[in-house]
Design an enzyme around this catalytic site. Structure first.
Site, mmCIF file in Angstrom:
data_model
loop_
_atom_site.group_PDB
_atom_site.id
_atom_site.type_symbol
_atom_site.label_atom_id
_atom_site.label_comp_id
_atom_site.label_asym_id
_atom_site.label_seq_id
_atom_site.Cartn_x
_atom_site.Cartn_y
_atom_site.Cartn_z
ATOM 1 N N GLU A 17 1.329 -1.134 0.139
ATOM 2 C CA GLU A 17 -0.161 0.110 0.270
ATOM 3 C C GLU A 17 0.992 0.706 0.331
ATOM 4 O OE1 GLU A 17 -3.190 -0.416 2.773
ATOM 5 O OE2 GLU A 17 -3.165 2.038 3.172
ATOM 6 N N GLU B 152 -2.591 11.704 3.023
ATOM 7 C CA GLU B 152 -3.426 11.316 4.612
ATOM 8 C C GLU B 152 -3.655 12.880 5.265
ATOM 9 O OE1 GLU B 152 -3.620 6.591 5.343
ATOM 10 O OE2 GLU B 152 -1.578 7.781 5.644
#
Length: 551
Positions: free
Chosen positions: A146, A151
């Site tokens: 990932e 974020e």
């Protein structure tokens, strides 16, 4: 619209636009490019304690005036037999790729309880409801790999405007140690370009064209580098969970995306690099800097460094000098380096290799491990290293605690008090070099580790510039608990002076490389590279720290 961000500070430049969405048609999203992932995971809730339903409703994802809008809303919504109080959207790209650069120009929400994310998953992830799952979903998370490009909302202890990028692999996932962050100006009101540059050698994250974190594990295998297979893009806003409590007056929040662009290199390259030069730069007791430069028509050069049975492979844009630090060397030792240049297509420089020689200096510095905190607390502790290099002092600290998330580090000078942000080396290892010091003078520094939910500050360490020593905790806790055969080869032959509880070995960067909780007189060190290490032996609340050279 703006053009591709700056190529500065990446290892491989990708020039050819291979896939994009400019969001030019109002209404529903382009279904030939995007898939709504709406299926709930087993158990009826999304991961990380999130509380939203992802929907394919046009009210949660739509295009308007050249922008994709992903909208998280407070509303009761029932789907798949489950009622939730919040809705949002999670989009999968129907395009997957291996290596390249992604640029996403976006304005993200900063509302409490929201978790906007721009990220990537391996095409082979077996996640129900994902676009590629039915045909390619053979691998569980995190073995699929990932890459979190951006974020926000999950590092509440950080300053306003802080955005994070992270890597999840089998070697570190969830509260991963592989992450970095930076401050985006006027976040929430301004558009920024969030980028990742993914090459066969490293993954670099950029904000508005400026690199702020690179993932480049020394050993690349399935455990640390599942990034040799295709990945696809995800865009979403999650609600609650690790993003914190959602205020009662929350109604909705939107992420606006101007464009998503993926670049690769499509031209077939048959020309070899030219004008290759290689020289020795700064030399310390444990490192040698090699300065490399070559030119290639593809805009990219790959360098291979062979020494002492080991190999380093790295890349850099054509015509730009590359500084490579060769680590974990032994003091006062001569090393021979064989350096070659090629391009990404494998075309070799005509006069490969260039041979270089360098002799490391004697070690001048102090290292150790401690647990004492002047603010907050440490669950495990930290390693520290002060090394004099000429008239500079390189200060390196590693946070050993595994329960801290979103870590950043700041060096504190005691008098007059000054705070400096430290550079992340890898994991939770941070460094800062103070320049122009006077040999024989005393300096005093501590480190503040800030993380989600709080901070911990080490005690101040006093160091005499130019002195070779072993910094330790209070002398009442420090005894000569052991001796050993030094230098060591293959095995460390330990001669304890009393019953000991644990032996821990750290490399020259302060990273723990071996822990033995049931030590005997012979400890296998065959997996350790040649170089200098610190050996710490514990008995109760007492410990001894000594240097060890591995040949």
């Amino acid at each position: 619209m703006t053009s591709q961000s700056s190529n500065a500070q990446v290892d491989v430049i990708y020039n050819d636009l291979v896939w994009s969405d400019e969001f030019e048609t109002n209404g529903a999203i382009n279904s030939t490019k995007w898939h709504h992932q709406t299926q709930l995971p087993s158990g009826g809730s999304w991961f990380n304690g999130e509380v939203q339903h992802y929907t394919n409703l046009i009210s949660n994802s739509f295009v308007n005036n050249g922008f994709l809008n992903i909208v998280a809303k407070k509303e009761n919504y029932t789907n798949q037999g489950v009622t939730k109080q919040y809705t949002s959207a999670r989009l999968n790209s129907k395009f997957a790729f291996l290596y390249g650069r992604v640029d996403i120009r976006a304005k993200i929400p900063t509302n409490l309880g929201t978790w906007p994310a721009l990220w990537m998953l391996g095409k082979n992830v077996n996640e129900s409801g994902g676009f590629f799952n039915s045909q390619f979903g053979t691998t569980g998370w995190p073995a699929c790999g990932e890459i979190d490009i951006m974020e926000h909302g999950i590092t509440q202890s950080q300053p306003a405007g802080y955005i994070q990028s992270a890597i999840h692999t089998p070697s570190s996932h969830g509260n991963t140690v592989n992450h970095g962050g930076t401050i985006a100006s006027n976040l929430g009101n301004n558009f920024h370009v969030y980028s990742v540059n993914w090459s066969p050698f490293q993954i670099t994250f950029l904000l508005d064209g400026v690199a702020f974190y690179t993932y480049n594990p020394a050993v690349k295998n399935a455990n640390t580098w599942p990034f040799d297979a295709e990945q696809y893009l995800l865009l979403n806003i999650a609600m609650g969970g690790v993003a914190g409590n959602i205020p009662s007056n929350f109604t909705q929040a939107a992420m606006e995306i101007d464009y998503v662009r993926v670049y690769q290199n499509l031209d077939i390259d048959t020309e070899a690099p030219t004008n290759f030069t290689a020289t020795v730069g700064t030399v310390t007791s444990s490192t040698v800097e090699l300065l490399l430069n070559a030119e290639d028509n593809s805009d990219n050069v790959v360098y291979s460094i062979n020494y002492d049975g080991q190999n380093i492979i790295t890349a850099n844009p054509s015509g730009e000098e590359k500084s490579v630090i060769v680590p974990n060397l032994m003091p006062t030792t001569t090393y021979e380096f064989s350096v070659s240049a090629s391009d990404v297509a494998g075309n070799q420089y005509i006069s490969n290799p260039i041979l270089l020689s360098a002799t490391t200096t004697g070690f001048t510095g102090c290292s150790g491990t401690d647990t004492e905190a002047q603010q907050g607390n440490f669950s495990i502790g930290y390693n520290y290293d002060f090394e004099t290099i000429g008239t500079d002092v390189k200060i390196t600290f590693e946070l050993l605690d595994t329960d801290k998330v979103g870590v950043v580090a700041f060096l504190w000078r005691q008098n007059p008090f000054t705070e400096y942000q430290m550079t992340n080396v890898s994991g939770n290892v941070y460094t800062y070099t103070i320049t122009g010091q006077t040999i024989g003078s005393t300096i005093s520094y501590a480190v503040k580790f800030a993380y989600a939910g709080g901070l911990s500050v080490t005690r101040y360490f006093s160091y005499i510039v130019g002195e070779d020593c072993s910094l330790t905790v209070d002398s009442s806790y420090e005894l000569d608990l052991f001796t050993f055969v030094n230098p060591a080869t293959d095995y460390m032959y330990l001669k304890p002076n009393t019953t000991i509880d644990k032996v821990e070995i750290h490399n020259s960067l302060g990273k723990s490389v071996l822990v033995s909780s049931k030590p005997n007189d012979t400890i296998n060190i065959q997996n350790l590279s040649k170089g200098m290490y610190l050996v710490t032996v514990y008995q109760g609340n007492r410990k001894s720290v000594k240097k060890m050279i591995v040949k």
